[in-house]
Design a protein around this motif. Structure first.
Motif, PDB file in Angstrom:
ATOM      1  N   PHE A   1     -37.941 -72.534  15.315  1.00 44.17           N
ATOM      2  CA  PHE A   1     -38.048 -71.789  14.052  1.00 44.17           C
ATOM      3  C   PHE A   1     -35.937 -72.545  13.875  1.00 44.17           C
ATOM      4  N   ALA A   2     -35.673 -72.114  15.200  1.00 47.02           N
ATOM      5  CA  ALA A   2     -33.657 -72.154  15.257  1.00 47.02           C
ATOM      6  C   ALA A   2     -34.403 -73.976  14.872  1.00 47.02           C
ATOM      7  N   SER A   3     -35.035 -74.739  15.833  1.00 44.16           N
ATOM      8  CA  SER A   3     -35.006 -76.099  15.621  1.00 44.16           C
ATOM      9  C   SER A   3     -34.988 -76.913  14.324  1.00 44.16           C
ATOM     10  N   VAL A   4     -35.874 -76.077  13.691  1.00 47.95           N
ATOM     11  CA  VAL A   4     -36.568 -76.079  12.172  1.00 47.95           C
ATOM     12  C   VAL A   4     -35.377 -76.257  11.517  1.00 47.95           C
ATOM     13  N   ILE A   5     -34.914 -74.999  11.295  1.00 48.42           N
ATOM     14  CA  ILE A   5     -33.985 -74.700  10.565  1.00 48.42           C
ATOM     15  C   ILE A   5     -32.412 -75.739  10.763  1.00 48.42           C
TER      16      ILE A   5
ATOM     17  N   PHE B   1     -35.931 -51.889  15.241  1.00 44.77           N
ATOM     18  CA  PHE B   1     -36.578 -52.152  16.861  1.00 44.77           C
ATOM     19  C   PHE B   1     -37.560 -54.014  16.243  1.00 44.77           C
ATOM     20  N   PHE B   2     -37.606 -54.018  14.878  1.00 41.23           N
ATOM     21  CA  PHE B   2     -38.296 -55.484  14.253  1.00 41.23           C
ATOM     22  C   PHE B   2     -37.544 -56.133  13.242  1.00 41.23           C
ATOM     23  N   ARG B   3     -36.323 -56.080  13.442  1.00 40.08           N
ATOM     24  CA  ARG B   3     -35.252 -57.323  13.048  1.00 40.08           C
ATOM     25  C   ARG B   3     -34.939 -58.670  13.550  1.00 40.08           C
ATOM     26  N   MET B   4     -35.254 -58.273  15.029  1.00 44.69           N
ATOM     27  CA  MET B   4     -34.890 -59.609  15.700  1.00 44.69           C
ATOM     28  C   MET B   4     -34.813 -60.604  15.065  1.00 44.69           C
ATOM     29  N   GLY B   5     -36.241 -61.024  14.890  1.00 43.59           N
ATOM     30  CA  GLY B   5     -36.826 -62.270  14.034  1.00 43.59           C
ATOM     31  C   GLY B   5     -36.299 -62.990  13.125  1.00 43.59           C
TER      32      GLY B   5
ATOM     33  N   VAL C   1     -33.192 -65.487  12.670  1.00 47.13           N
ATOM     34  CA  VAL C   1     -33.103 -66.647  11.735  1.00 47.13           C
ATOM     35  C   VAL C   1     -32.151 -66.909  10.384  1.00 47.13           C
ATOM     36  N   ALA C   2     -31.154 -65.867  10.128  1.00 50.43           N
ATOM     37  CA  ALA C   2     -30.421 -65.272   9.751  1.00 50.43           C
ATOM     38  C   ALA C   2     -28.992 -66.596  10.427  1.00 50.43           C
ATOM     39  N   LYS C   3     -29.058 -66.387  11.897  1.00 48.55           N
ATOM     40  CA  LYS C   3     -28.042 -67.369  12.645  1.00 48.55           C
ATOM     41  C   LYS C   3     -28.417 -68.641  12.838  1.00 48.55           C
ATOM     42  N   SER C   4     -29.487 -69.115  11.951  1.00 50.93           N
ATOM     43  CA  SER C   4     -30.237 -70.581  12.451  1.00 50.93           C
ATOM     44  C   SER C   4     -29.386 -70.739  11.143  1.00 50.93           C
ATOM     45  N   ILE C   5     -29.675 -70.096   9.804  1.00 49.98           N
ATOM     46  CA  ILE C   5     -29.057 -71.090   8.909  1.00 49.98           C
ATOM     47  C   ILE C   5     -27.597 -70.591   8.280  1.00 49.98           C
ATOM     48  N   GLU C   6     -27.005 -70.007   9.466  1.00 51.87           N
ATOM     49  CA  GLU C   6     -25.880 -69.930   9.839  1.00 51.87           C
ATOM     50  C   GLU C   6     -25.085 -70.899  10.180  1.00 51.87           C
ATOM     51  N   LYS C   7     -25.951 -71.340  11.321  1.00 54.09           N
ATOM     52  CA  LYS C   7     -25.558 -73.004  11.377  1.00 54.09           C
ATOM     53  C   LYS C   7     -25.356 -74.283  10.990  1.00 54.09           C
ATOM     54  N   ALA C   8     -27.153 -73.714   9.635  1.00 52.21           N
ATOM     55  CA  ALA C   8     -27.019 -74.928   9.177  1.00 52.21           C
ATOM     56  C   ALA C   8     -26.373 -75.222   7.995  1.00 52.21           C
TER      57      ALA C   8
ATOM     58  N   GLU D   1     -26.151 -55.129   6.752  1.00 51.91           N
ATOM     59  CA  GLU D   1     -25.087 -54.632   7.947  1.00 51.91           C
ATOM     60  C   GLU D   1     -25.066 -55.457   9.134  1.00 51.91           C
ATOM     61  N   GLU D   2     -24.389 -56.684   9.058  1.00 52.58           N
ATOM     62  CA  GLU D   2     -24.965 -57.835  10.099  1.00 52.58           C
ATOM     63  C   GLU D   2     -23.038 -58.465   9.981  1.00 52.58           C
ATOM     64  N   ASN D   3     -22.943 -59.246  11.551  1.00 53.97           N
ATOM     65  CA  ASN D   3     -21.714 -59.967  10.606  1.00 53.97           C
ATOM     66  C   ASN D   3     -21.882 -61.093  10.898  1.00 53.97           C
ATOM     67  N   ILE D   4     -22.142 -61.475  10.047  1.00 56.64           N
ATOM     68  CA  ILE D   4     -23.114 -63.293   9.886  1.00 56.64           C
ATOM     69  C   ILE D   4     -21.927 -63.858   9.016  1.00 56.64           C
ATOM     70  N   ALA D   5     -20.909 -65.123   9.920  1.00 56.53           N
ATOM     71  CA  ALA D   5     -19.864 -65.451   9.175  1.00 56.53           C
ATOM     72  C   ALA D   5     -20.018 -65.742   7.402  1.00 56.53           C
ATOM     73  N   ASN D   6     -21.142 -67.129   7.697  1.00 58.55           N
ATOM     74  CA  ASN D   6     -21.576 -68.043   5.768  1.00 58.55           C
ATOM     75  C   ASN D   6     -23.133 -68.792   6.177  1.00 58.55           C
ATOM     76  N   PHE D   7     -24.516 -67.786   5.721  1.00 59.14           N
ATOM     77  CA  PHE D   7     -25.248 -68.318   5.924  1.00 59.14           C
ATOM     78  C   PHE D   7     -25.256 -68.562   4.002  1.00 59.14           C
ATOM     79  N   GLY D   8     -24.806 -69.078   3.218  1.00 64.52           N
ATOM     80  CA  GLY D   8     -24.752 -69.003   2.096  1.00 64.52           C
ATOM     81  C   GLY D   8     -24.577 -67.654   0.770  1.00 64.52           C
ATOM     82  N   PHE D   9     -25.852 -68.400  -0.454  1.00 62.69           N
ATOM     83  CA  PHE D   9     -25.794 -67.631  -1.518  1.00 62.69           C
ATOM     84  C   PHE D   9     -26.940 -66.322  -1.035  1.00 62.69           C
ATOM     85  N   VAL D  10     -26.466 -65.474  -0.949  1.00 61.81           N
ATOM     86  CA  VAL D  10     -27.328 -64.029  -0.935  1.00 61.81           C
ATOM     87  C   VAL D  10     -27.938 -63.550  -2.569  1.00 61.81           C
TER      88      VAL D  10
END
Ligand code: ADP
Ligand code: MG
Length: 389
Positions: free
Chosen positions: A299-303, A322-326, A330-337, A357-366
């Motif tokens: 997914f990361a390579s596409v995003i 436990f099931f939040r990793m995926g 995706v959020a981290k891949s969006i941050e890169k994009a 709660e995650e410290n992701i700098a900028n993944f656009g408008f939520v």
């Protein structure tokens, strides 16, 4: 459409349709108050003008009238603390003249059958609570309910609140010549909720990524055994239609290649999570609850190479860490994009809660909208917006 910034609410009582359908934990504590906080601009504007507000919202899906677990009580308490002001809660049938307070909240609209039936008599009962109507509930703007489509017809003065305005402005950014590649990411629980928006969005996009429960029925349609995972067999025809259309239009569909699974024992306890390749099928008794690490990479390579991203629905049962990793991946891949110049719009209550709660700098408008957001992008004539004129 009129916006609240164009009006002075002095001495007016505004009935405001908000969407306070926030996630609650088992003790009725608010997990993520974002949807409530996002309406404060509108509420403050009315109060600062010298007006009063009556807030109306639904919460969850009560079946049979009043049910304690769906009461607006925790929200009333939250508002009281946030505004440092007494906030009274009452029933729709009560007498508005008895409430002179600056902020009043009515009980869950879905305790009344008239709400979801878009009943005129119920809307009339609601109407007595306001001199003017404001809709600030973007997340429910796709629903034809009494408070969203009938109530506004009973008012001469009706407005879109400032959250509604902001949501529309951001969604419009995606609509105005979205840059290619345009990647739509759909996750969440039931695929049945997503079929309609996916179908409407397919002609606009280059790639559709599916994760979470939404991917399960697609995998099953491709002959993967899904064990006890959430699968909706009655949706197969819709899935085949989407697959055929995508093939014909050369739209890429990207599905999970590995999944995180657990087994429930007889006491209802979950086993330790394991990763299974989709090619190996999922055994009976096992449930897929998140995407696996290989899928995250795929997914990361596409995003990361996308220029426009629209995402709704978590990649797994993200309420459980436990099931939040995926979802986080995706959020981290969006941050890169986004860092590389992509425009991204993320929607959905559960999706937003997983990221809150995650410290992701900028993944656009939520956005506060999930389905509403997808439906708006597909067709801007959402019923509640049309009702605002
Ligand atoms: P949003 O609120 O962001 O729009 P949805 O409400 O559509 O998202 O979906 C969120 C729900 O989907 C959550 O309750 C989550 O537990 C559920 N879900 C996600 N993945 C799975 C899965 N693999 N199996 C079962 N439920 C899932
Ligand atoms: Mg949800």
């Amino acid at each position: 459409m009129q916006y609240i910034s164009d009006f002075n609410f002095k001495d007016k009582r505004a009935i405001i349709r908000v969407d306070y359908n926030v996630p609650l934990d088992r003790e009725q504590r608010i997990i993520d108050p974002k949807k409530i906080d996002s309406t404060f601009f509108t509420i403050n504007k009315i109060i600062e003008d010298g007006g009063r507000v009556v807030l109306i919202s639904h919460l969850g899906r009560p079946k049979n009238g009043y049910e304690e677990e769906f009461s607006m009580k925790p929200i009333r308490e939250y508002l009281e603390k946030a505004f440092n002001e007494e906030v009274k809660m009452t029933a729709v049938s009560d007498n508005p003249a008895l409430y002179a307070d600056k902020i009043v909240i009515l009980e869950n609209l879905r305790f009344y059958i008239g709400e979801e039936k878009a009943d005129l008599a119920f809307a009339k009962e609601l109407a007595k609570w306001g001199d003017v109507y404001i809709n600030d509930a973007f997340a429910t703007a796709h629903r034809k309910h009494a408070s969203t489509v009938v109530l506004p017809t009973l008012f001469k003065e009706k407005f879109a609140g400032s959250l509604m305005q902001k949501e529309i402005e951001n969604a419009n950014k995606i609509l105005h010549s979205p840059k290619s590649p345009f990647v739509l990411i759909v996750g969440g629980g039931k695929i049945s909720d997503k079929i309609k928006p996916i179908n409407k969005l397919l002609p606009l996009i280059d790639t559709l990524i599916l994760g979470g429960g939404a991917a399960n029925t697609f995998l099953k349609a491709m002959d993967v055994e899904m064990g006890d995972s959430l699968v909706q067999d009655d949706q197969m025809d819709h899935i085949y239609h989407i697959l055929d259309y995508a093939k014909f239009k050369k739209i890429k569909i990207v599905l999970p290649i590995d999944l995180v699974v657990v087994k429930k024992n007889n006491d209802g306890e979950f086993s330790w999570p394991e990763v299974v390749d989709v090619d190996d099928d999922i055994d009976e008794g096992y449930m897929a609850l998140d995407i696996g690490p290989k899928t995250q990479e795929k997914f990361a390579s596409v995003i990361e190479s996308a220029k426009t991203i629209l995402w709704s629905g978590p990649m797994g049962v993200s309420e459980n860490e436990f099931f939040r990793m995926g979802t986080l991946s995706v959020a981290k891949s969006i941050e890169k994009a986004v860092h590389n110049g992509a425009f991204s719009l993320i929607g959905g209550g559960d999706t937003a809660a997983a990221l809150a709660e995650e410290n992701i700098a900028n993944f656009g408008f939520v956005s506060t909208g999930g389905s509403a957001l997808l439906e708006y992008i597909a067709d801007q004539k959402l019923p509640a917006l049309v009702a605002l004129g």
